[in-house]
Design an enzyme around this catalytic site. Structure first.
Site, PDB file in Angstrom:
ATOM      1  N   ILE A  22       0.828  -1.208   0.000  1.00  0.00           N
ATOM      2  CA  ILE A  22       0.000   0.000   0.000  1.00  0.00           C
ATOM      3  C   ILE A  22       0.862   1.257   0.000  1.00  0.00           C
ATOM      4  O   ILE A  22       0.555   2.248  -0.675  1.00  0.00           O
ATOM      5  CB  ILE A  22      -0.946  -0.015   1.227  1.00  0.00           C
ATOM      6  N   ASP A  67      13.345   3.441  10.383  1.00  0.00           N
ATOM      7  CA  ASP A  67      12.621   2.486  11.222  1.00  0.00           C
ATOM      8  C   ASP A  67      11.746   3.327  12.149  1.00  0.00           C
ATOM      9  O   ASP A  67      12.254   4.032  13.024  1.00  0.00           O
ATOM     10  CB  ASP A  67      13.629   1.644  12.026  1.00  0.00           C
ATOM     11  N   ASN A  94       2.017   4.740   7.010  1.00  0.00           N
ATOM     12  CA  ASN A  94       1.583   3.466   6.446  1.00  0.00           C
ATOM     13  C   ASN A  94       2.313   2.261   7.048  1.00  0.00           C
ATOM     14  O   ASN A  94       1.774   1.155   7.065  1.00  0.00           O
ATOM     15  CB  ASN A  94       1.792   3.529   4.920  1.00  0.00           C
ATOM     16  N   TYR A 162      -3.267  -7.058  16.848  1.00  0.00           N
ATOM     17  CA  TYR A 162      -3.387  -6.203  15.661  1.00  0.00           C
ATOM     18  C   TYR A 162      -4.660  -5.357  15.739  1.00  0.00           C
ATOM     19  O   TYR A 162      -4.634  -4.140  15.507  1.00  0.00           O
ATOM     20  CB  TYR A 162      -3.394  -7.061  14.391  1.00  0.00           C
TER      21      TYR A 162
HETATM   22  P1  NDP Z   1       3.449  -4.660   3.697  1.00  0.00           P
HETATM   23  O1  NDP Z   1       3.995  -5.591   4.724  1.00  0.00           O
HETATM   24  O2  NDP Z   1       3.282  -5.155   2.312  1.00  0.00           O
HETATM   25  O3  NDP Z   1       4.317  -3.312   3.642  1.00  0.00           O
HETATM   26  C1  NDP Z   1       4.622  -2.603   4.791  1.00  0.00           C
HETATM   27  C2  NDP Z   1       5.991  -2.011   4.666  1.00  0.00           C
HETATM   28  O4  NDP Z   1       6.327  -1.360   5.897  1.00  0.00           O
HETATM   29  C3  NDP Z   1       7.070  -3.106   4.461  1.00  0.00           C
HETATM   30  O5  NDP Z   1       8.052  -2.678   3.547  1.00  0.00           O
HETATM   31  C4  NDP Z   1       7.617  -3.249   5.866  1.00  0.00           C
HETATM   32  O6  NDP Z   1       8.901  -3.831   5.948  1.00  0.00           O
HETATM   33  C5  NDP Z   1       7.605  -1.803   6.319  1.00  0.00           C
HETATM   34  N1  NDP Z   1       7.819  -1.702   7.755  1.00  0.00           N
HETATM   35  C6  NDP Z   1       7.539  -2.616   8.711  1.00  0.00           C
HETATM   36  N2  NDP Z   1       7.958  -2.189   9.912  1.00  0.00           N
HETATM   37  C7  NDP Z   1       8.524  -0.980   9.700  1.00  0.00           C
HETATM   38  C8  NDP Z   1       9.164  -0.060  10.547  1.00  0.00           C
HETATM   39  N3  NDP Z   1       9.348  -0.317  11.849  1.00  0.00           N
HETATM   40  N4  NDP Z   1       9.619   1.096  10.017  1.00  0.00           N
HETATM   41  C9  NDP Z   1       9.480   1.340   8.695  1.00  0.00           C
HETATM   42  N5  NDP Z   1       8.919   0.502   7.831  1.00  0.00           N
HETATM   43  C10 NDP Z   1       8.443  -0.659   8.331  1.00  0.00           C
HETATM   44  O7  NDP Z   1       2.057  -4.141   4.284  1.00  0.00           O
HETATM   45  P2  NDP Z   1       0.765  -3.532   3.558  1.00  0.00           P
HETATM   46  O8  NDP Z   1       1.156  -2.690   2.414  1.00  0.00           O
HETATM   47  O9  NDP Z   1      -0.210  -4.610   3.375  1.00  0.00           O
HETATM   48  O10 NDP Z   1       0.210  -2.649   4.761  1.00  0.00           O
HETATM   49  C11 NDP Z   1       0.476  -1.275   4.893  1.00  0.00           C
HETATM   50  C12 NDP Z   1      -0.398  -0.731   6.010  1.00  0.00           C
HETATM   51  O11 NDP Z   1      -1.762  -1.009   5.746  1.00  0.00           O
HETATM   52  C13 NDP Z   1      -0.104  -1.337   7.387  1.00  0.00           C
HETATM   53  O12 NDP Z   1      -0.230  -0.341   8.365  1.00  0.00           O
HETATM   54  C14 NDP Z   1      -1.212  -2.368   7.539  1.00  0.00           C
HETATM   55  O13 NDP Z   1      -1.503  -2.657   8.894  1.00  0.00           O
HETATM   56  C15 NDP Z   1      -2.357  -1.639   6.850  1.00  0.00           C
HETATM   57  N6  NDP Z   1      -3.420  -2.507   6.391  1.00  0.00           N
HETATM   58  C16 NDP Z   1      -3.155  -3.502   5.493  1.00  0.00           C
HETATM   59  C17 NDP Z   1      -4.169  -4.323   5.073  1.00  0.00           C
HETATM   60  C18 NDP Z   1      -3.937  -5.434   4.116  1.00  0.00           C
HETATM   61  O14 NDP Z   1      -4.856  -6.253   3.976  1.00  0.00           O
HETATM   62  N7  NDP Z   1      -2.809  -5.516   3.428  1.00  0.00           N
HETATM   63  C19 NDP Z   1      -5.539  -4.165   5.577  1.00  0.00           C
HETATM   64  C20 NDP Z   1      -5.706  -3.079   6.501  1.00  0.00           C
HETATM   65  C21 NDP Z   1      -4.673  -2.294   6.885  1.00  0.00           C
HETATM   66  P3  NDP Z   1       8.964  -5.411   6.359  1.00  0.00           P
HETATM   67  O15 NDP Z   1       8.428  -6.176   5.190  1.00  0.00           O
HETATM   68  O16 NDP Z   1      10.403  -5.646   6.632  1.00  0.00           O
HETATM   69  O17 NDP Z   1       8.114  -5.608   7.604  1.00  0.00           O
END
Ligand code: NDP
Length: 258
Positions: A22, A67, A94, A162
């Site tokens: 996203i 981070d 995000n 979560y």
């Molecule tokens: P992804 O896991 O595909 O992408 C999230 C990104 O954030 C990854 O690159 C991840 O890295 C990075 N990330 C994780 N922890 C940190 C950190 N501490 N600092 C900086 N970056 C970090 O997730 P989505 O795109 O699916 O989700 C994005 C947002 O949308 C989240 O907040 C999620 O909770 C929310 N959401 C998603 C839904 C879904 O169905 N996909 C539904 C509802 C909400 P890494 O892979 O190493 O963890």
């Protein structure tokens, strides 16, 4: 007149967790609307790949290793954005994690803390650091990525950690909106349904039974795509949403209707 409201030319947008899913879609949407985009992710290589893809499309972009759980790193990141672009107008919080399908009674301290660290603490550190800069400038728009899980309890996978973290995101959104409403900074959230990203592959790709329940529970009978969230984020980030603050906008395919 109306289309101009979506124009982000001259503005600077920061997207956390922008390296994939996203976040990467949001970075592109904001960039296509004219913003300079800071792609912030813990995974630097991913942030660089997205930034370089945007540049290839004629969008001004930079990668930022960030981070969100480390508040000093977040403060330093905000300074780097100011050094590079001189301003920050939009923040999309995000970055988020979901290691779902763990029962409450089996949730370890570490598992609970991991989710709160990223989804709640990290999001707040970013609101605080970038919000200060927006308050100084007297304008800005923050869009937090919440979840329908902040409204309902998902089925069938247990994930109390979560769900609680996303309910906290929604109420933090309203709290900041109320505090900053008269100082030019709007704070809203988007609450998505299941979106096809690496985060949901545990259900979509690894558990056909679970995925079947997800679809049955959704009036539209499908999951969403990242661009379908990015377009809502773009709206909230832009002047088209100038009267909106403290709103939690569901983009859930009707999931919460039943
Ligand atoms: P992804 O896991 O595909 O992408 C999230 C990104 O954030 C990854 O690159 C991840 O890295 C990075 N990330 C994780 N922890 C940190 C950190 N501490 N600092 C900086 N970056 C970090 O997730 P989505 O795109 O699916 O989700 C994005 C947002 O949308 C989240 O907040 C999620 O909770 C929310 N959401 C998603 C839904 C879904 O169905 N996909 C539904 C509802 C909400 P890494 O892979 O190493 O963890």
């Amino acid at each position: 007149m109306y289309l101009e409201k979506y124009d982000l030319k001259g503005r600077v947008a920061v997207v956390t967790g922008g390296g994939q899913g996203i976040g990467a879609a949001c970075a592109r949407a904001l960039g296509e609307a004219g913003a300079k985009v800071v792609v912030a992710d813990m995974m630097t290589d991913r942030a660089e790949a997205v930034a370089s893809d945007l540049k290839g499309k004629g969008i001004e972009a930079m990668a930022l290793a960030l981070d969100v759980t480390k508040s000093a790193e977040v403060d330093a990141g905000a300074k780097k954005v100011i050094d590079a672009y001189g301003r920050v107008d939009v923040l999309v919080n995000n970055a988020g994690v979901a290691r779902s399908d763990v029962r409450a009674e089996d949730t370890t301290d570490d598992h609970w803390r991991f989710h709160m660290d990223v989804n709640v603490d990290g999001l707040f550190w970013c609101c605080r650091a970038f919000g200060r800069l927006m308050l100084e400038a007297g304008s800005g728009s923050i869009v937090n990525i919440g979840s329908m899980s902040g409204f309902i309890v998902n089925k069938p996978q247990p994930q109390s950690f979560y769900n609680a973290s996303k309910a906290a995101v929604h109420h933090l959104t309203k709290s900041l909106a109320a505090e900053w409403g008269q100082r030019g900074v709007r704070v809203n959230a988007v609450a998505p349904t299941y979106i096809e990203t690496p985060l949901t592959s545990f259900g979509m790709n690894e558990s056909p039974d679970m995925y079947k329940v997800w679809l049955e529970m959704t009036p539209m009978g499908r999951v969403g795509q990242p661009d379908e969230i990015a377009s809502v984020v773009l709206f909230l980030a832009s002047d088209a949403a100038s009267l909106m603050t403290g709103s939690i906008v569901l983009a859930d395919g009707g999931y919460t209707c039943w």
